[in-house]
Design a protein around this motif. Structure first.
Motif, PDB file in Angstrom:
ATOM      1  N   ARG A 248       0.823  -1.211   0.000  1.00 58.26           N
ATOM      2  CA  ARG A 248       0.000   0.000   0.000  1.00 58.26           C
ATOM      3  C   ARG A 248       0.862   1.267   0.000  1.00 58.26           C
ATOM      4  NH1 ARG A 248      -4.811  -0.514   3.994  1.00 58.26           N
ATOM      5  NH2 ARG A 248      -3.082  -1.253   5.266  1.00 58.26           N
ATOM      6  N   GLU A 249       2.073   1.183   0.576  1.00 54.06           N
ATOM      7  CA  GLU A 249       2.964   2.338   0.653  1.00 54.06           C
ATOM      8  C   GLU A 249       4.002   2.363  -0.472  1.00 54.06           C
ATOM      9  OE1 GLU A 249       0.908   1.675   4.287  1.00 54.06           O
ATOM     10  OE2 GLU A 249       2.439   0.318   3.467  1.00 54.06           O
ATOM     11  N   LEU A 250       3.762   1.610  -1.547  1.00 50.23           N
ATOM     12  CA  LEU A 250       4.781   1.442  -2.581  1.00 50.23           C
ATOM     13  C   LEU A 250       5.031   2.701  -3.407  1.00 50.23           C
ATOM     14  CD1 LEU A 250       6.700  -0.431  -4.125  1.00 50.23           C
ATOM     15  CD2 LEU A 250       4.762  -1.102  -5.560  1.00 50.23           C
ATOM     16  N   MET A 251       4.003   3.437  -3.772  1.00 52.00           N
ATOM     17  CA  MET A 251       4.176   4.525  -4.732  1.00 52.00           C
ATOM     18  C   MET A 251       5.194   5.578  -4.279  1.00 52.00           C
ATOM     19  SD  MET A 251       2.352   3.206  -7.051  1.00 52.00           S
ATOM     20  CE  MET A 251       2.241   4.443  -8.337  1.00 52.00           C
ATOM     21  N   PRO A 252       5.140   6.071  -3.039  1.00 50.60           N
ATOM     22  CA  PRO A 252       6.168   7.032  -2.607  1.00 50.60           C
ATOM     23  C   PRO A 252       7.576   6.434  -2.621  1.00 50.60           C
ATOM     24  CG  PRO A 252       4.278   7.098  -1.133  1.00 50.60           C
ATOM     25  CD  PRO A 252       4.093   5.905  -2.014  1.00 50.60           C
ATOM     26  N   ALA A 253       7.686   5.138  -2.343  1.00 51.62           N
ATOM     27  CA  ALA A 253       9.000   4.484  -2.380  1.00 51.62           C
ATOM     28  C   ALA A 253       9.556   4.470  -3.808  1.00 51.62           C
ATOM     29  CB  ALA A 253       8.897   3.066  -1.826  1.00 51.62           C
ATOM     30  N   LEU A 254       8.695   4.247  -4.784  1.00 49.03           N
ATOM     31  CA  LEU A 254       9.143   4.279  -6.177  1.00 49.03           C
ATOM     32  C   LEU A 254       9.602   5.681  -6.556  1.00 49.03           C
ATOM     33  CD1 LEU A 254       6.457   2.068  -7.969  1.00 49.03           C
ATOM     34  CD2 LEU A 254       8.695   1.387  -7.099  1.00 49.03           C
ATOM     35  N   ASP A 255       8.931   6.697  -6.033  1.00 50.25           N
ATOM     36  CA  ASP A 255       9.352   8.079  -6.301  1.00 50.25           C
ATOM     37  C   ASP A 255      10.768   8.321  -5.781  1.00 50.25           C
ATOM     38  OD1 ASP A 255       6.890   8.637  -7.446  1.00 50.25           O
ATOM     39  OD2 ASP A 255       6.049   9.477  -5.600  1.00 50.25           O
ATOM     40  N   LEU A 256      11.078   7.769  -4.618  1.00 56.42           N
ATOM     41  CA  LEU A 256      12.416   7.927  -4.049  1.00 56.42           C
ATOM     42  C   LEU A 256      13.469   7.250  -4.931  1.00 56.42           C
ATOM     43  CD1 LEU A 256      11.679   7.346  -0.240  1.00 56.42           C
ATOM     44  CD2 LEU A 256      12.233   9.515  -1.361  1.00 56.42           C
ATOM     45  N   ILE A 257      13.133   6.089  -5.469  1.00 62.81           N
ATOM     46  CA  ILE A 257      14.078   5.392  -6.341  1.00 62.81           C
ATOM     47  C   ILE A 257      14.287   6.165  -7.635  1.00 62.81           C
ATOM     48  CG2 ILE A 257      14.410   3.316  -7.748  1.00 62.81           C
ATOM     49  CD1 ILE A 257      13.137   1.716  -5.455  1.00 62.81           C
ATOM     50  N   GLU A 258      13.213   6.708  -8.197  1.00 63.82           N
ATOM     51  CA  GLU A 258      13.373   7.498  -9.415  1.00 63.82           C
ATOM     52  C   GLU A 258      14.216   8.742  -9.156  1.00 63.82           C
ATOM     53  OE1 GLU A 258       9.582   8.152 -11.305  1.00 63.82           O
ATOM     54  OE2 GLU A 258       9.731   6.197 -12.324  1.00 63.82           O
ATOM     55  N   ALA A 259      14.067   9.337  -7.969  1.00 65.71           N
ATOM     56  CA  ALA A 259      14.899  10.493  -7.619  1.00 65.71           C
ATOM     57  C   ALA A 259      16.371  10.081  -7.506  1.00 65.71           C
ATOM     58  CB  ALA A 259      14.413  11.105  -6.309  1.00 65.71           C
ATOM     59  N   ALA A 260      16.617   8.903  -6.944  1.00 69.68           N
ATOM     60  CA  ALA A 260      17.990   8.403  -6.838  1.00 69.68           C
ATOM     61  C   ALA A 260      18.577   8.150  -8.216  1.00 69.68           C
ATOM     62  CB  ALA A 260      18.013   7.127  -5.999  1.00 69.68           C
ATOM     63  N   ARG A 261      17.775   7.589  -9.113  1.00 69.99           N
ATOM     64  CA  ARG A 261      18.257   7.337 -10.473  1.00 69.99           C
ATOM     65  C   ARG A 261      18.559   8.649 -11.191  1.00 69.99           C
ATOM     66  NH1 ARG A 261      15.373   4.572 -14.302  1.00 69.99           N
ATOM     67  NH2 ARG A 261      17.157   3.285 -14.934  1.00 69.99           N
ATOM     68  N   ALA A 262      17.770   9.688 -10.904  1.00 70.68           N
ATOM     69  CA  ALA A 262      18.009  10.998 -11.515  1.00 70.68           C
ATOM     70  C   ALA A 262      19.354  11.579 -11.079  1.00 70.68           C
ATOM     71  CB  ALA A 262      16.878  11.955 -11.154  1.00 70.68           C
ATOM     72  N   GLN A 263      19.821  11.165  -9.902  1.00 73.31           N
ATOM     73  CA  GLN A 263      21.117  11.610  -9.396  1.00 73.31           C
ATOM     74  C   GLN A 263      22.258  10.702  -9.853  1.00 73.31           C
ATOM     75  OE1 GLN A 263      20.538  11.685  -5.149  1.00 73.31           O
ATOM     76  NE2 GLN A 263      19.025  13.345  -5.246  1.00 73.31           N
ATOM     77  N   GLY A 264      21.923   9.724 -10.707  1.00 76.09           N
ATOM     78  CA  GLY A 264      22.945   8.842 -11.243  1.00 76.09           C
ATOM     79  C   GLY A 264      23.257   7.634 -10.375  1.00 76.09           C
ATOM     80  N   ARG A 265      22.461   7.421  -9.337  1.00 76.13           N
ATOM     81  CA  ARG A 265      22.730   6.298  -8.446  1.00 76.13           C
ATOM     82  C   ARG A 265      22.266   4.993  -9.081  1.00 76.13           C
ATOM     83  NH1 ARG A 265      20.110   7.704  -2.866  1.00 76.13           N
ATOM     84  NH2 ARG A 265      20.806   5.562  -2.462  1.00 76.13           N
ATOM     85  N   LYS A 266      22.963   3.898  -8.730  1.00 75.53           N
ATOM     86  CA  LYS A 266      22.643   2.558  -9.204  1.00 75.53           C
ATOM     87  C   LYS A 266      22.324   1.676  -8.000  1.00 75.53           C
ATOM     88  CE  LYS A 266      23.693   3.186 -13.610  1.00 75.53           C
ATOM     89  NZ  LYS A 266      22.725   2.965 -14.727  1.00 75.53           N
ATOM     90  N   PRO A 267      21.614   0.556  -8.232  1.00 72.24           N
ATOM     91  CA  PRO A 267      21.307  -0.334  -7.104  1.00 72.24           C
ATOM     92  C   PRO A 267      22.561  -0.851  -6.415  1.00 72.24           C
ATOM     93  CG  PRO A 267      20.010  -0.926  -9.048  1.00 72.24           C
ATOM     94  CD  PRO A 267      21.023   0.075  -9.503  1.00 72.24           C
TER      95      PRO A 267
END
Length: 267
Positions: A248-267
């Motif tokens: 249920r709390e997934l959508m904000p978590a995906l936003d955080l990952i997309e923000a990390a990817r925008a900064q060039g971060r990788k898993p």
């Protein structure tokens, strides 16, 4: 582009079956029927593995193997795992019919993911025979990932990345870091990390908490927080990039990952 392309889910304890109750019940029922009772806690330790490998892992636990030897005259071996599995699969199929309800909020989140243009796949420790019961029941309640890869359908199961990669191939999704694995077990999180994906761990609805929604809600706030933190620590140690209480709390978590990817971060 920093947008994610796909989310790959686990099933029991993540999408359906709050508390991952069906497999634990099937394991305890079958081992008791064969004269070597196990506890629910013992049944839950290897959760996330393909079910035959799960049976073998339980059987090789020192206490269980010792009791098996007393009952059958030899330590638990692969042939015994075959014997248990032959009883386990039909029992799990019988039980799963009453434990296939979507976890609260999951159907709405999957609908939101579709609207966002994200592809959805899944991996599971369940066999295809078990999932043939689950898939239509879940789909009728709004839970229908595009891909379902079951135990035994790749050369290795979790925590290898092969089941997850099979999802990505069938969905046409690459690179792997454009996908997120969502799971409630350390084995499933390691699958995601081994595949090169981002990973989000679920702490309240899965195997480690092991409670129905009503049982979870009956906990005091302090006890719920204490248990959730212990589970989060275990899943973070397994490699989760972040934890959430439920899908249920997934959508904000995906936003955080997309923000990390925008900064060039990788898993």
């Amino acid at each position: 582009m920093n947008a994610l392309k796909a989310v790959i889910f686990d099933w029991a304890g993540t999408l359906i079956d709050h508390g991952c109750l069906a497999p634990a019940l099937a394991f305890t029922t079958v081992f008791e029927r064969l004269g070597v009772p196990i506890s629910a806690a013992e049944a839950r330790i290897p959760m996330g593995l393909p079910k035959w490998e799960h049976i073998l892992a339980v059987g090789k636990m020192p206490r269980v193997s010792s009791d098996w030897a007393k009952r059958y005259g030899h330590a638990f071996a692969e042939a015994d795992a075959d014997r248990v599995f032959a009883v386990f699969e039909p029992e799990n199929i019988r039980i799963i019919k009453d434990h296939s309800a979507p976890i609260a909020g999951v159907a709405n989140v999957l609908s939101a993911l579709k609207e966002r243009g994200l592809r959805m796949g899944s991996t599971t420790g369940y066999t295809r025979a078990i999932m043939e019961v689950v898939i239509p029941l879940a789909a009728g309640k709004g839970v229908a990932p595009e891909q379902v890869v079951c135990a035994g359908e790749t050369q290795e199961g979790r925590p290898s990345p092969l089941m997850l990669w099979k999802n990505l191939v069938e969905l046409g999704v690459w690179p792997a870091d454009a996908a997120v694995k969502v799971d409630d077990t350390p084995v499933g999180i390691r699958e995601g990390r081994n595949a090169g994906c981002w990973t989000i761990a679920v702490t309240e609805t899965g195997n480690a908490m092991g409670l129905s929604e009503d049982e979870l809600n009956a906990l005091s706030a302090d006890e719920r927080t204490r248990r959730r933190q212990l589970i989060a620590d275990e899943l973070l140690e397994a490699g989760a990039h972040m934890t959430i209480p439920s899908v249920r709390e997934l959508m904000p978590a995906l936003d955080l990952i997309e923000a990390a990817r925008a900064q060039g971060r990788k898993p």
